[in-house]
Design a protein around this motif. Structure first.
Motif, short mmCIF file in Angstrom:
data_model
loop_
_atom_site.label_atom_id
_atom_site.label_comp_id
_atom_site.label_asym_id
_atom_site.label_seq_id
_atom_site.Cartn_x
_atom_site.Cartn_y
_atom_site.Cartn_z
N GLN A 1 26.53 54.10 72.79
CA GLN A 1 27.84 54.75 72.62
C GLN A 1 28.96 53.74 72.82
N LEU A 2 30.12 54.04 72.23
CA LEU A 2 31.21 53.06 72.18
C LEU A 2 32.02 53.01 73.46
N GLN A 3 32.09 54.09 74.17
CA GLN A 3 32.96 54.14 75.34
C GLN A 3 32.15 54.03 76.64
N PHE A 4 32.80 53.53 77.67
CA PHE A 4 32.19 53.44 78.99
C PHE A 4 33.31 53.57 80.01
N SER A 5 32.95 53.76 81.26
CA SER A 5 33.93 54.05 82.32
C SER A 5 34.59 52.78 82.83
N GLU A 6 35.69 52.98 83.58
CA GLU A 6 36.37 51.85 84.22
C GLU A 6 35.46 51.21 85.27
N GLU A 7 34.67 52.02 85.91
CA GLU A 7 33.71 51.50 86.87
C GLU A 7 32.71 50.57 86.21
N ASP B 1 33.75 44.83 74.43
CA ASP B 1 33.03 46.07 74.78
C ASP B 1 31.56 46.02 74.39
N ALA B 2 31.25 45.41 73.25
CA ALA B 2 29.87 45.42 72.74
C ALA B 2 28.90 44.76 73.70
N THR B 3 29.36 43.74 74.41
CA THR B 3 28.46 43.07 75.35
C THR B 3 28.21 43.95 76.57
#
Length: 479
Positions: free
Chosen positions: A391-397, A380-382
């Protein structure tokens, strides 16, 4: 001798209009005089006996023919004609009026004017006394103030100042103290005391005043300690023994753009000028595949000379990273670049104690022949770095977006380059990864840093749900 009747004229001047009056006529006039209302003059005489005495004296003088206003002089006056004959001792005019009876004169003093003058004189006297009293009081107060001030200076010179509360030093836990733009010694001392770095603001200010340092305290972050001696704190903030410098702190995991902003804020060099100086990484001995100086600016505290140029600043910040790589025996430029990239991922994804085990997982995932990830890091960090967010979260898209070169879900292998400034511990772990059979890890509690590892995806999904449940309860932390 013939008998005289009451109506007969006196024998001296029989039937003479100028002869003395008969008794009857005298009585009639006396009764008429008594029946007539008193004149203001008579009232004045009755109210002021002293005035009556003055009138009597003047009348006696006039009857004798002396005293300035002679009897003969007034025979020619008539009725209410008045003559001013002089002034009394207070300057009040004296008015002489002809009397109603032969041979007498009335002297009238203008009492209203006399009283006004007397009141005015008394009022003026009181004003003068008040003025003198005010002057005397003001003078006395000024003398008193001067005496008190003189006594205060004398006592201050004689008596020693009470010692300000201070810690003996050397201090305890290390802290970073930030000096803000425009802060003076008093404001800095107050905050140092509030954070329990020094025992009192007074001790710090005294230490600054007694310091012989030519350096002023500049804005920036400074490494201090809890409960340290005020003189030691002042020496660090004034950079005792050093020339005028700019202070810059680079934190672990800080991205290149954030580091350039910190340097610009401290030195006054614009970000644009810094970016231009850092445009070609090879100028600083970095491998050709390095897209920027990202990952090579070592975390730490720097003090740059005020006249340092951007190239000099970057050289100083890169040197610790290159020294650590050489200490780990990594001299090949390409290998150096690979280690720095993995170390930057460790810094962003794992806790310090987990660096070696996560480094081993990354090596397992990079193996194209592994059946779990097939060479995809899926970190996720990359992805977040490529999105330019924190922020730590992002969408499936976002996870499926192949246009993001740092999306390790969409691209196999390592990202194009480092994603932050790695610490020496992260560099050491990347250079010497732990050998293990894990392919997955997830931090299930952001606050405690608890991380769980799995060898297969089924177990990993269980741990992922724990992370989702945690974020549902702590949305303010997960973002």
């Amino acid at each position: 001798m013939a008998d005289l009747t009451p109506d007969d004229p006196t024998p001296d001047h029989p039937a003479d209009p100028q002869s003395p009056l008969t008794r009857r006529e005298l009585r009639r006039r006396e009764e008429a005089r008594r029946a007539a209302p008193e004149s203001p003059l008579e009232e004045d005489r009755r109210e002021d006996p002293g005035q009556q005495d003055e009138d009597s004296e003047l009348n006696e003088i006039n009857e004798d023919g002396d005293g300035g206003g002679g009897h003969g002089q007034n025979h020619g006056t008539s009725g209410d004609d008045a003559v001013v004959v002089g002034t009394d001792s207070s300057g009040t005019p004296v008015i002489v009026r002809p009397a109603g009876r032969k041979g007498y004169q009335t002297v009238t003093v203008n009492r209203d004017r006399s009283l006004d003058a007397e009141k005015q004189a008394k009022k003026e006297a009181r004003r003068k006394r008040r003025r003198r009293r005010n002057i005397a009081l003001t003078s006395a107060f000024a003398v008193f103030v001067l005496l008190v001030a003189g006594l205060s200076f004398a006592l201050k010179a004689i008596l020693p100042d009470p010692a300000a509360e201070d810690y003996p030093g050397p201090g305890g836990a290390e802290v970073v103290f930030s000096v803000h733009e425009g802060e003076g010694a008093i404001a800095i001392g107050n905050r140092l005391a509030e954070e329990d770095i020094v025992a009192s603001s007074a001790a710090f200010i005294e230490a600054v005043n007694q310091s012989r340092s030519e350096n002023s305290i500049q804005p920036g972050d400074y490494p201090l300690k809890k409960k340290m001696a005020a003189a030691d704190a002042a020496a660090i903030l004034q950079r005792d023994g050093e020339g005028q410098v700019h202070y810059v702190a680079v934190n672990r995991g800080m991205r290149l753009g954030e580091a350039l902003s910190a340097v610009s804020e401290s030195t006054g060099i614009s970000v644009q000028d810094l970016e231009a100086a850092a445009a070609d990484p090879t100028d600083f001995g970095l491998p050709a595949e390095a897209p920027s100086l990202e990952g090579y600016l070592a975390p730490g505290e720097y003090r740059f000379p005020v006249d340092a140029e951007p190239v000099e600043i970057f050289a100083m910040m890169i040197e610790p990273t290159m020294a650590e790589l050489e200490e780990q025996g990594i001299t090949d430029e390409s290998e150096q670049f690979r280690v720095i990239t993995i170390a930057s991922i460790l810094e962003a994804e794992a806790l310090t104690d987990d660096y070696p085990i996560v480094a081993g997982i990354i090596e397992n995932r990079l193996d194209p022949s592994n059946e779990e990830t097939g060479g995809y890091l899926q970190i996720d960090a990359t992805v977040i770095y490529g999105l330019g967010q924190r922020q730590l979260q992002f969408s499936e898209e976002d996870k499926q977006d192949a246009s993001n070169e740092y999306n390790t879900y969409a691209h196999r292998g390592l990202p194009p380059g480092p994603i932050g400034a790695p610490s020496t511990q992260a560099i050491d772990a990347a250079a010497h990864p732990e050998d293990n059979d894990y392919y997955y890890w997830v931090t299930t509690n952001i606050e405690t840093g608890e991380t769980k590892f799995a060898e297969d995806y089924a177990q990993h999904r269980i741990y992922q749900q724990e992370y989702r449940d945690y974020c549902a309860d702590h949305a303010e932390i997960c973002g």
